[in-house]
Scaffold this active site. Structure first.
Site, PDB file in Angstrom:
ATOM      1  CD  GLU A  26      96.172  73.006 -20.072  1.00 30.03           C
ATOM      2  OE1 GLU A  26      95.499  72.232 -19.085  1.00 30.03           O
ATOM      3  OE2 GLU A  26      97.039  72.603 -19.873  1.00 30.03           O
ATOM      4  CG  ASP A  46     101.305  76.523 -17.383  1.00 32.36           C
ATOM      5  OD1 ASP A  46     101.038  76.684 -17.195  1.00 32.36           O
ATOM      6  OD2 ASP A  46     100.961  75.242 -17.863  1.00 32.36           O
ATOM      7  CD  GLU A  72     100.926  74.635 -12.116  1.00 36.21           C
ATOM      8  OE1 GLU A  72     100.441  75.940 -12.885  1.00 36.21           O
ATOM      9  OE2 GLU A  72     100.668  73.348 -13.045  1.00 36.21           O
TER      10      GLU A  72
HETATM   11  O1  GCW Z   1     100.187  74.862 -16.326  1.00 34.58           O
HETATM   12  C1  GCW Z   1      98.567  74.407 -16.038  1.00 34.58           C
HETATM   13  C2  GCW Z   1      98.206  73.963 -14.627  1.00 34.58           C
HETATM   14  C3  GCW Z   1      96.623  73.531 -14.760  1.00 34.58           C
HETATM   15  C4  GCW Z   1      95.721  75.503 -15.663  1.00 34.58           C
HETATM   16  C5  GCW Z   1      96.363  75.501 -16.643  1.00 34.58           C
HETATM   17  C6  GCW Z   1      95.645  76.808 -17.506  1.00 34.58           C
HETATM   18  C7  GCW Z   1      93.745  76.180 -15.058  1.00 34.58           C
HETATM   19  O2  GCW Z   1      98.600  72.915 -14.420  1.00 34.58           O
HETATM   20  O3  GCW Z   1      95.811  73.727 -13.521  1.00 34.58           O
HETATM   21  O4  GCW Z   1      94.268  74.660 -15.624  1.00 34.58           O
HETATM   22  O5  GCW Z   1      97.387  75.906 -16.783  1.00 34.58           O
HETATM   23  O6  GCW Z   1      95.938  77.871 -16.760  1.00 34.58           O
HETATM   24  O7  GCW Z   1      94.506  76.694 -17.753  1.00 34.58           O
END
Ligand code: GCW
Length: 612
Positions: A239, A318, A346
């Site tokens: 990311e 995720d 989340e």
């Molecule tokens: O799910 C995603 C989140 C990000 C997060 C990422 C991760 C810290 O939306 O905010 O970043 O995972 O786990 O690295």
């Protein structure tokens, strides 16, 4: 600054404050026991080792706790909770199952908190350490009493000035570490792989000599400020975060370079395996994000140094409501692994909707050999809100995570009921009612928000609330591919091949739609709406039914909560949050049912109201 009045969480039976002067776990243990039991009712025999093991003996109402320095503290909390709840004392010597039981705080140094649903950071503000010592000491007690022993203090997305935590802010780091040390909580810091660039070097290439020397010198300075720092955590090539791939180096080369810099001090390098292409073209149906981590890391099995721990999210995506276990957790045999879960809700209701996680963790540990990982790690759900976690019941997940880290074979009902009693102090019948409600809360949420393993139908960015195509035409690799005939992604051998990443038995289970568990059916298979499920209902009918039932179950929580003698202000908050949850559940029900009704044209067999 106005000091918020915080909840005492599950430590209601203990006094609110400990003296500032306590410097060791043994002293904390004595102080907690003296105020709970009274002086003269116990003895603590710490053997001077750093062991976390302890035993508790009782004779005529006199208690002796023996063990290592940290062990006696865990023994003290075990004794206090057992006496409070009436539970049996452990037999013989016990010690926490995992040596590293980590809480990952995604705090930014300006005070906000990535994916935070409970206010702001408890220890950062405007780019500095900024906290109430009293508050942090209480946090230390919470963590120790749950069994958590490592706190990662900043988010893995390391932005300025968090890079300075290991440079200009070392004295702040040292002071903060000292506050938590008496609670046997060690700090860990998330570091930026490209930090040598910020420090003026021309590269962050892990094989470059200057880079290697730079990290060695950093490690020397960091550990001389905080000699018991647990280690560094890194999110690399993920990311948009920098990493070794930018220099054509492997993740083993990147991780080992850092690991070698910190090895002389006993530091662990926790390297996150959350790596995938976040710039995927949605038109590309051959690429499957679920495959990414396994494809990247399996060839590197055995290539990581002894002090590297690969931290792997429990599912291949995720933290969705339901995912199969990550095949990487099952596949890697010669790499130290940490299991990563997310307490911050989340995708699971954002600490507005009730979502108790113990049943999920029980399933995870049942699917993998607990011994196959050497650490557990949880993304924190804490912030500076009144109850620490927004919804007061979300605190259960923090407590329970500690319980599962100490004993991965813990029983969800027992943990939830213990937490409910310690936190709310109600009579047995009311505690049982609350326990039932919490125990069922995950499946309630799952029914209205993400049934059959379909994830990602959430509002982009915020991730709260329903939006069935919110992530459909985006670059994140998160597609349901719903059309007028069918929904889901075929991840079998004839599809994206994801099933082949599993050991044979599981591969066969998932590969075949007749044996694939319903809860994961649309994760693994693409199915027509008239597909006949095992229970005799069509797929589309099951989708409708689940949404009606999930919403009804959310509505049914309200009278239960109203009837409970919960202490204030917990009750007021629980009743306030349930209104929002019900609103959310209705929205999910109506939007998802309408979405699939419009696509399929198939009416609800039971004639319930679906909007056009
Ligand atoms: O799910 C995603 C989140 C990000 C997060 C990422 C991760 C810290 O939306 O905010 O970043 O995972 O786990 O690295």
């Amino acid at each position: 600054m106005i000091e918020t009045v915080y909840s005492r969480a599950w430590l209601r039976c203990l006094r609110a404050d400990l003296p500032d002067s306590l410097t060791s776990p043994e002293e904390v243990a004595k102080c907690e026991l003296a105020s709970f039991l009274g002086k003269g009712c116990f003895e603590i025999k710490a053997d001077g080792s750093s062991s976390e093991e302890y035993s508790i003996k009782e004779s005529n109402g006199f208690y002796t706790i023996s063990g290592g320095k940290a062990g006696v503290l865990y023994g003290a909390y075990t004794l206090i909770f057992a006496l409070e709840t009436g539970a049996a004392l452990p037999n013989g010597s016990v010690k926490p199952y995992y040596p590293l039981r980590m809480l990952n705080s995604w705090d930014n140094m300006e005070g906000s908190w990535e994916r935070g649903y409970a206010g702001r950071s408890l220890w950062f503000d405007i780019g500095e350490f900024c906290y109430s010592e009293k508050r942090i000491r209480f946090l230390g007690r919470m963590l120790a009493s749950a069994g958590i022993n490592v706190l990662v203090i900043n988010t893995v997305n390391v932005h300025y000035p968090a890079q300075e935590l290991i440079r200009d802010k070392l004295s702040g780091l040292a002071r903060f570490a000292a506050l938590l040390r008496p609670f046997n909580v060690r700090l860990m810091v998330s570091v930026d792989f490209a930090m040598p660039l910020a420090a003026g070097l021309t590269t962050a290439d892990p094989l470059d000599k200057e880079v290697i020397d730079w990290w060695r010198e950093r490690a020397r300075c960091v550990w001389s400020a905080v000699p018991d720092l647990a280690g560094f955590m890194v999110k690399a090539d993920s990311e948009h975060r920098p990493g070794p791939n930018e220099y054509n180096r492997t993740h083993a080369e990147g991780a080992n370079m850092l690991a070698r810099a910190i090895a002389p001090y006993g530091g662990k390098l926790v390297w996150r395996a959350f790596v995938y292409n976040c710039l995927q073209d949605w038109r590309d149906t051959a690429t499957d994000r679920a495959n990414a981590a396994y494809d990247l890391y399996m060839p590197l099995d055995g290539a990581f140094d002894e002090n590297v721990i690969l931290q792997i999210k429990h599912g291949p995506f995720d933290f969705q409501v339901r995912e199969p276990l990550s095949p990487l957790l099952l596949g890697l045999k010669h790499t130290y692994k940490a299991l990563e879960v997310q307490l911050a809700q989340e995708y699971t209701g954002q600490q507005i909707d009730i979502y108790a996680m113990p049943p999920m963790w029980q399933e995870i540990f049942a699917q993998m050999d607990a011994e196959s990982v050497s650490a557990v790690s949880a993304v924190s759900n804490l912030g500076n809100s009144e109850f620490w976690t927004g919804h007061p019941f979300a605190l259960l997940n923090l407590y329970a995570f500690g319980r599962f880290a100490v004993n991965p074979y813990a029983e969800p009902r027992a943990v939830i009921s213990e937490w409910a009693f310690l936190s709310c102090g109600m009579d047995d019948e009311s505690t049982a009612k609350l326990t039932d409600l919490l125990l069922a809360s995950r499946s309630v949420y799952e029914k209205y928000a993400s049934q059959l393993g379909l994830g990602w139908m959430v509002t982009p960015n915020s991730h709260y609330g329903v939006n069935p195509w919110g992530y459909e035409f985006q670059s994140w690799g998160t597609y349901n591919r719903a059309d007028r005939n069918a929904v889901g992604v075929d991840r079998t051998d004839s599809g994206t091949g994801y099933t082949s990443q599993y050991p044979d038995e599981l591969r066969r289970l998932y590969e075949n739609k007749a044996s694939c568990p319903d809860k994961l059916l649309l994760f693994f298979h693409r199915l027509p709406y008239d597909y006949m499920m095992r229970d005799g209902r069509t797929l589309i009918q099951r989708i409708y039914d689940d949404h009606f039932e999930g919403c009804e179950a959310a509505e049914a929580m309200k009278p239960v909560l109203s009837s409970l003698p919960l202490p204030e202000p917990v009750k007021e908050a629980a009743l306030r949050f349930i209104e929002e949850q019900i609103k959310n559940a209705r929205e999910w029900r109506d939007v998802i049912n309408t979405f699939f009704h419009r696509l399929s044209g198939i009416p609800d067999a039971r004639g319930r109201r679906i909007y056009d």
